[in-house]
Write a protein that holds these residues in place. Structure first.
Motif, short mmCIF file in Angstrom:
data_model
loop_
_atom_site.label_atom_id
_atom_site.label_comp_id
_atom_site.label_asym_id
_atom_site.label_seq_id
_atom_site.Cartn_x
_atom_site.Cartn_y
_atom_site.Cartn_z
N GLY A 46 0.82 -1.20 0.00
CA GLY A 46 0.00 0.00 0.00
C GLY A 46 0.85 1.25 0.00
N ARG A 48 0.95 4.91 1.97
CA ARG A 48 0.43 5.61 3.13
C ARG A 48 1.04 7.01 3.22
N LEU A 50 1.63 9.71 6.31
CA LEU A 50 1.58 9.91 7.75
C LEU A 50 1.94 11.35 8.07
N GLU A 56 -2.30 8.30 10.25
CA GLU A 56 -2.43 7.95 8.84
C GLU A 56 -3.51 8.82 8.19
N PHE A 59 -4.49 6.32 2.66
CA PHE A 59 -4.04 4.94 2.40
C PHE A 59 -4.72 4.42 1.14
N TRP A 87 -11.28 8.28 9.72
CA TRP A 87 -11.62 8.15 8.30
C TRP A 87 -12.76 9.09 7.95
#
Length: 246
Positions: A46, A48, A50, A56, A59, A87
């Motif tokens: 994946g 990512r 940060l 995070e 992603f 999220w």
């Protein structure tokens, strides 16, 4: 005559190369430009992003464990988080082992409530939001009155289909000694019929599917009434109609 490097020269060069490889392995890629070929990430790999607090914020890649596909392979996902790591924009199926595995797009508010999402069960249109907040008359005497023995359309609406289902509230009833019958039609198709004998009641109706319709088609809704028996009036009101998800 060409010079032949000594063993010490070769060893020295190997050590320098080894040192450069170790240095490269410790560095972070920055300001990279890819003109051709691109980057391929497979399976559980994946990409990512940060922040400075190690939250995070972005992603894209494969998810495993309870988020794996039903066949056990990694589920591809796209997730965008806010500064807290919560999220806010997602494309994945959070429960791939329940019902049918279908990924959906959703946007969440600060508290984690889904405020926008597509309806993957039906495959068309919106699941959220439910936005309409209509009002209806409160006094029974103000409701339209019907005395005909044939069905009459008392309330009607024409809307664009944004969601796959429809629900509403109705207030229906008849004078004492009179029986009234009511029906809801959607694009000419009767989806429910019921009767009332004296008195009035407020009831939730639906949700009804909108069969044979595609996203943004025109939907015509009718609430119809007739007098089955007796000499009094039949009255009906409707309000709080909402589009709903599957």
């Amino acid at each position: 005559m060409p010079l032949v490097p000594s063993a010490d020269d070769v060893l020295s060069r190997l050590r320098r190369l080894e040192s450069r490889v170790e240095e490269l392995s410790r560095t972070t890629l920055s300001n990279a430009v890819i003109s051709d070929g691109g980057i391929t990430v497979r399976n559980l790999g994946g990409i990512r992003a940060l922040d400075s607090d190690e939250n995070e914020n972005f992603f894209i890649g494969g998810l495993d464990g309870t988020l794996s596909r039903p066949d056990g392979t990694p589920q591809p996902a796209f997730l965008v988080s806010d500064d807290r790591g919560a999220w806010r924009i997602t494309l994945f199926d959070p429960a791939p082992d329940r019902d049918d595995y279908r990924q959906f797009v959703s946007i969440s508010d600060f508290s984690g409530n889904t405020i926008l999402g597509d309806d993957v069960v039906d495959g068309q249109g919106l699941a959220r939001p439910y936005m309409a907040v209509p009002f209806s008359r409160s006094r029974v005497g103000d409701y339209p009155a019907v005395t005909s023995s044939a069905f009459e359309a008392v309330w009607e609406a024409t809307v664009l289909k944004q969601q796959p289902k429809l629900s509403l509230w109705t207030v229906t009833g008849a004078d004492a000694g009179t029986v009234g019958e009511f029906e809801i039609k959607i694009n000419g198709q009767t989806v429910q019929q019921w009767q009332a004998t004296g008195g009035y009641g407020r009831d939730a109706r639906g949700p009804y599917s909108l069969p044979g319709l595609v996203y943004r088609d025109l939907v015509r809704i009718e609430l119809r009434a007739r007098r089955v028996s007796g000499t009094g009036t039949v009255r009906v009101s409707v309000g709080d109609a909402l589009g709903r998800q599957s």
